[in-house]
Design a protein around this motif. Structure first.
Motif, PDB file in Angstrom:
ATOM      1  N   LYS A   1      -9.834  36.277  18.995  1.00  0.00           N
ATOM      2  CA  LYS A   1      -9.231  35.194  18.213  1.00  0.00           C
ATOM      3  C   LYS A   1      -7.747  35.474  17.971  1.00  0.00           C
ATOM      4  CE  LYS A   1      -9.549  32.376  14.079  1.00  0.00           C
ATOM      5  NZ  LYS A   1      -8.281  31.838  14.407  1.00  0.00           N
ATOM      6  N   ASP A   2      -7.411  36.730  17.667  1.00  0.00           N
ATOM      7  CA  ASP A   2      -6.003  37.095  17.472  1.00  0.00           C
ATOM      8  C   ASP A   2      -5.202  36.781  18.734  1.00  0.00           C
ATOM      9  OD1 ASP A   2      -3.743  38.435  16.088  1.00  0.00           O
ATOM     10  OD2 ASP A   2      -3.991  39.896  17.710  1.00  0.00           O
ATOM     11  N   HIS A   3      -5.763  37.103  19.880  1.00  0.00           N
ATOM     12  CA  HIS A   3      -5.111  36.805  21.166  1.00  0.00           C
ATOM     13  C   HIS A   3      -4.900  35.293  21.335  1.00  0.00           C
ATOM     14  CE1 HIS A   3      -4.513  36.368  25.469  1.00  0.00           C
ATOM     15  NE2 HIS A   3      -5.642  35.698  25.545  1.00  0.00           N
ATOM     16  N   LEU A   4      -5.941  34.510  21.051  1.00  0.00           N
ATOM     17  CA  LEU A   4      -5.839  33.058  21.210  1.00  0.00           C
ATOM     18  C   LEU A   4      -4.814  32.444  20.264  1.00  0.00           C
ATOM     19  CD1 LEU A   4      -9.612  32.091  21.582  1.00  0.00           C
ATOM     20  CD2 LEU A   4      -7.887  32.277  23.394  1.00  0.00           C
ATOM     21  N   ASP A   5      -4.613  33.043  19.102  1.00  0.00           N
ATOM     22  CA  ASP A   5      -3.679  32.520  18.108  1.00  0.00           C
ATOM     23  C   ASP A   5      -2.235  32.961  18.329  1.00  0.00           C
ATOM     24  OD1 ASP A   5      -5.795  31.267  16.853  1.00  0.00           O
ATOM     25  OD2 ASP A   5      -6.050  32.830  15.322  1.00  0.00           O
ATOM     26  N   ARG A   6      -2.006  33.906  19.243  1.00  0.00           N
ATOM     27  CA  ARG A   6      -0.646  34.385  19.500  1.00  0.00           C
ATOM     28  C   ARG A   6       0.214  33.271  20.106  1.00  0.00           C
ATOM     29  NH1 ARG A   6       0.964  39.366  20.243  1.00  0.00           N
ATOM     30  NH2 ARG A   6      -0.321  41.042  19.456  1.00  0.00           N
ATOM     31  N   LYS A   7       1.467  33.240  19.741  1.00  0.00           N
ATOM     32  CA  LYS A   7       2.381  32.215  20.255  1.00  0.00           C
ATOM     33  C   LYS A   7       2.443  32.255  21.777  1.00  0.00           C
ATOM     34  CE  LYS A   7       7.151  30.513  19.925  1.00  0.00           C
ATOM     35  NZ  LYS A   7       7.021  29.800  21.153  1.00  0.00           N
ATOM     36  N   SER A   8       2.474  33.442  22.358  1.00  0.00           N
ATOM     37  CA  SER A   8       2.574  33.547  23.814  1.00  0.00           C
ATOM     38  C   SER A   8       1.353  32.929  24.497  1.00  0.00           C
ATOM     39  CB  SER A   8       2.739  35.000  24.242  1.00  0.00           C
ATOM     40  OG  SER A   8       1.653  35.780  23.781  1.00  0.00           O
TER      41      SER A   8
ATOM     42  N   GLU B   1       1.638  40.782  28.756  1.00  0.00           N
ATOM     43  CA  GLU B   1       1.593  40.930  27.311  1.00  0.00           C
ATOM     44  C   GLU B   1       0.148  40.999  26.817  1.00  0.00           C
ATOM     45  OE1 GLU B   1       2.788  38.407  23.387  1.00  0.00           O
ATOM     46  OE2 GLU B   1       4.150  38.305  25.083  1.00  0.00           O
ATOM     47  N   SER B   2      -0.727  40.195  27.376  1.00  0.00           N
ATOM     48  CA  SER B   2      -2.119  40.182  26.920  1.00  0.00           C
ATOM     49  C   SER B   2      -2.800  41.522  27.146  1.00  0.00           C
ATOM     50  CB  SER B   2      -2.905  39.077  27.623  1.00  0.00           C
ATOM     51  OG  SER B   2      -2.389  37.817  27.258  1.00  0.00           O
ATOM     52  N   ARG B   3      -2.494  42.157  28.254  1.00  0.00           N
ATOM     53  CA  ARG B   3      -3.116  43.458  28.547  1.00  0.00           C
ATOM     54  C   ARG B   3      -2.743  44.515  27.520  1.00  0.00           C
ATOM     55  NH1 ARG B   3      -1.937  43.108  34.890  1.00  0.00           N
ATOM     56  NH2 ARG B   3      -3.885  42.136  35.522  1.00  0.00           N
ATOM     57  N   SER B   4      -1.563  44.417  26.951  1.00  0.00           N
ATOM     58  CA  SER B   4      -1.129  45.423  25.976  1.00  0.00           C
ATOM     59  C   SER B   4      -1.480  45.044  24.539  1.00  0.00           C
ATOM     60  CB  SER B   4       0.380  45.665  26.100  1.00  0.00           C
ATOM     61  OG  SER B   4       1.092  44.484  25.792  1.00  0.00           O
ATOM     62  N   THR B   5      -2.093  43.892  24.355  1.00  0.00           N
ATOM     63  CA  THR B   5      -2.493  43.463  23.020  1.00  0.00           C
ATOM     64  C   THR B   5      -3.621  44.347  22.507  1.00  0.00           C
ATOM     65  OG1 THR B   5      -1.886  41.169  23.488  1.00  0.00           O
ATOM     66  CG2 THR B   5      -3.420  41.528  21.688  1.00  0.00           C
ATOM     67  N   GLN B   6      -3.506  44.736  21.246  1.00  0.00           N
ATOM     68  CA  GLN B   6      -4.537  45.583  20.652  1.00  0.00           C
ATOM     69  C   GLN B   6      -5.897  44.893  20.754  1.00  0.00           C
ATOM     70  OE1 GLN B   6      -3.766  46.773  16.650  1.00  0.00           O
ATOM     71  NE2 GLN B   6      -5.525  48.124  16.561  1.00  0.00           N
ATOM     72  N   GLY B   7      -6.882  45.630  21.215  1.00  0.00           N
ATOM     73  CA  GLY B   7      -8.230  45.099  21.342  1.00  0.00           C
ATOM     74  C   GLY B   7      -8.566  44.592  22.730  1.00  0.00           C
ATOM     75  N   ASN B   8      -7.576  44.524  23.624  1.00  0.00           N
ATOM     76  CA  ASN B   8      -7.855  44.080  24.985  1.00  0.00           C
ATOM     77  C   ASN B   8      -8.436  45.211  25.811  1.00  0.00           C
ATOM     78  OD1 ASN B   8      -6.552  43.842  28.025  1.00  0.00           O
ATOM     79  ND2 ASN B   8      -7.456  41.976  27.256  1.00  0.00           N
ATOM     80  N   LEU B   9      -9.529  44.921  26.505  1.00  0.00           N
ATOM     81  CA  LEU B   9     -10.151  45.895  27.400  1.00  0.00           C
ATOM     82  C   LEU B   9      -9.863  45.567  28.854  1.00  0.00           C
ATOM     83  CD1 LEU B   9     -13.622  46.137  25.617  1.00  0.00           C
ATOM     84  CD2 LEU B   9     -11.717  47.765  25.468  1.00  0.00           C
TER      85      LEU B   9
ATOM     86  N   ARG C   1     -11.787  40.786  28.604  1.00  0.00           N
ATOM     87  CA  ARG C   1     -12.744  41.444  27.708  1.00  0.00           C
ATOM     88  C   ARG C   1     -11.977  41.951  26.503  1.00  0.00           C
ATOM     89  NH1 ARG C   1     -16.744  45.641  29.323  1.00  0.00           N
ATOM     90  NH2 ARG C   1     -17.651  44.903  27.395  1.00  0.00           N
ATOM     91  N   TRP C   2     -12.593  41.782  25.349  1.00  0.00           N
ATOM     92  CA  TRP C   2     -11.979  42.184  24.086  1.00  0.00           C
ATOM     93  C   TRP C   2     -12.974  43.040  23.311  1.00  0.00           C
ATOM     94  CZ3 TRP C   2      -6.951  40.986  23.522  1.00  0.00           C
ATOM     95  CH2 TRP C   2      -6.427  40.061  24.432  1.00  0.00           C
ATOM     96  N   VAL C   3     -12.467  43.901  22.443  1.00  0.00           N
ATOM     97  CA  VAL C   3     -13.348  44.798  21.708  1.00  0.00           C
ATOM     98  C   VAL C   3     -14.283  44.049  20.760  1.00  0.00           C
ATOM     99  CG1 VAL C   3     -11.864  46.826  21.859  1.00  0.00           C
ATOM    100  CG2 VAL C   3     -11.634  45.283  19.915  1.00  0.00           C
ATOM    101  N   ASP C   4     -13.821  42.906  20.260  1.00  0.00           N
ATOM    102  CA  ASP C   4     -14.661  42.105  19.372  1.00  0.00           C
ATOM    103  C   ASP C   4     -14.087  40.689  19.264  1.00  0.00           C
ATOM    104  OD1 ASP C   4     -12.480  42.324  17.563  1.00  0.00           O
ATOM    105  OD2 ASP C   4     -13.445  43.939  16.442  1.00  0.00           O
ATOM    106  N   ALA C   5     -14.827  39.825  18.594  1.00  0.00           N
ATOM    107  CA  ALA C   5     -14.425  38.419  18.464  1.00  0.00           C
ATOM    108  C   ALA C   5     -13.104  38.279  17.712  1.00  0.00           C
ATOM    109  CB  ALA C   5     -15.530  37.618  17.775  1.00  0.00           C
ATOM    110  N   ALA C   6     -12.863  39.139  16.747  1.00  0.00           N
ATOM    111  CA  ALA C   6     -11.618  39.060  15.977  1.00  0.00           C
ATOM    112  C   ALA C   6     -10.400  39.348  16.861  1.00  0.00           C
ATOM    113  CB  ALA C   6     -11.671  40.037  14.801  1.00  0.00           C
ATOM    114  N   ALA C   7     -10.516  40.325  17.748  1.00  0.00           N
ATOM    115  CA  ALA C   7      -9.407  40.631  18.659  1.00  0.00           C
ATOM    116  C   ALA C   7      -9.160  39.468  19.610  1.00  0.00           C
ATOM    117  CB  ALA C   7      -9.709  41.909  19.447  1.00  0.00           C
TER     118      ALA C   7
END
Length: 70
Positions: A36-43, A1-9, A28-34
Protein backbone atom coordinates in the motif's frame (compact mmCIF):
# COMPACT_ATOMS: atom_id res chain seq x y z
CA UNK A 1 12.92 3.33 -7.40
CA UNK A 2 10.37 0.63 -6.58
CA UNK A 3 13.07 -2.00 -6.14
CA UNK A 4 14.78 0.09 -3.47
CA UNK A 5 11.56 0.85 -1.61
CA UNK A 6 11.49 -0.59 1.88
CA UNK A 7 9.52 -3.83 1.91
CA UNK A 8 10.08 -4.70 -1.74
CA UNK A 9 11.21 -8.27 -2.38
CA UNK A 10 10.82 -8.49 -6.18
CA UNK A 11 10.01 -5.95 -8.89
CA UNK A 12 10.60 -7.31 -12.39
CA UNK A 13 9.15 -6.47 -15.79
CA UNK A 14 8.88 -9.26 -18.36
CA UNK A 15 8.08 -9.12 -22.07
CA UNK A 16 5.73 -11.76 -23.47
CA UNK A 17 7.83 -13.87 -25.86
CA UNK A 18 4.87 -14.36 -28.19
CA UNK A 19 3.80 -10.69 -28.19
CA UNK A 20 6.41 -7.95 -27.92
CA UNK A 21 3.65 -5.46 -27.06
CA UNK A 22 2.59 -7.40 -23.97
CA UNK A 23 4.33 -7.22 -20.60
CA UNK A 24 3.99 -8.64 -17.11
CA UNK A 25 5.11 -6.72 -14.05
CA UNK A 26 5.75 -9.08 -11.15
CA UNK A 27 6.06 -7.58 -7.67
CA UNK A 28 6.45 -9.07 -4.20
CA UNK A 29 6.23 -7.15 -0.96
CA UNK A 30 6.89 -8.19 2.63
CA UNK A 31 3.30 -7.40 3.60
CA UNK A 32 0.14 -5.57 2.53
CA UNK A 33 1.22 -2.37 4.30
CA UNK A 34 4.45 -2.17 2.29
CA UNK A 35 2.50 -2.72 -0.93
CA UNK A 36 0.00 0.00 0.00
CA UNK A 37 2.87 2.39 0.80
CA UNK A 38 4.29 1.68 -2.66
CA UNK A 39 0.92 2.31 -4.34
CA UNK A 40 0.52 5.62 -2.47
CA UNK A 41 3.97 6.96 -3.44
CA UNK A 42 3.95 9.92 -5.82
CA UNK A 43 6.29 8.13 -8.23
CA UNK A 44 3.90 5.16 -8.49
CA UNK A 45 0.84 7.38 -8.91
CA UNK A 46 2.64 9.38 -11.62
CA UNK A 47 3.80 6.23 -13.46
CA UNK A 48 0.28 4.75 -13.37
CA UNK A 49 -1.10 7.96 -14.89
CA UNK A 50 1.52 7.88 -17.65
CA UNK A 51 0.84 4.22 -18.42
CA UNK A 52 -2.89 4.89 -18.84
CA UNK A 53 -2.00 7.27 -21.66
CA UNK A 54 0.46 4.83 -23.26
CA UNK A 55 -1.47 1.57 -23.28
CA UNK A 56 -3.99 0.41 -25.86
CA UNK A 57 -6.12 -1.31 -23.26
CA UNK A 58 -6.62 -1.22 -19.51
CA UNK A 59 -4.00 -3.38 -17.80
CA UNK A 60 -5.17 -6.48 -15.99
CA UNK A 61 -4.17 -6.49 -12.34
CA UNK A 62 -4.01 -9.62 -10.22
CA UNK A 63 -3.24 -9.44 -6.52
CA UNK A 64 -2.17 -12.68 -4.93
CA UNK A 65 -1.67 -13.16 -1.24
CA UNK A 66 0.39 -15.79 0.50
CA UNK A 67 -1.73 -18.17 2.49
CA UNK A 68 -1.24 -17.61 6.17
CA UNK A 69 -1.13 -20.82 8.19
CA UNK A 70 -3.70 -21.18 10.96
Amino acid sequence: ESRSTQGNLVFNLYEDRSDSNSFVLYERWVDAAAHKDHLDRKSTVDLDAQLKNMTAQTPEIFLLRDRIAD
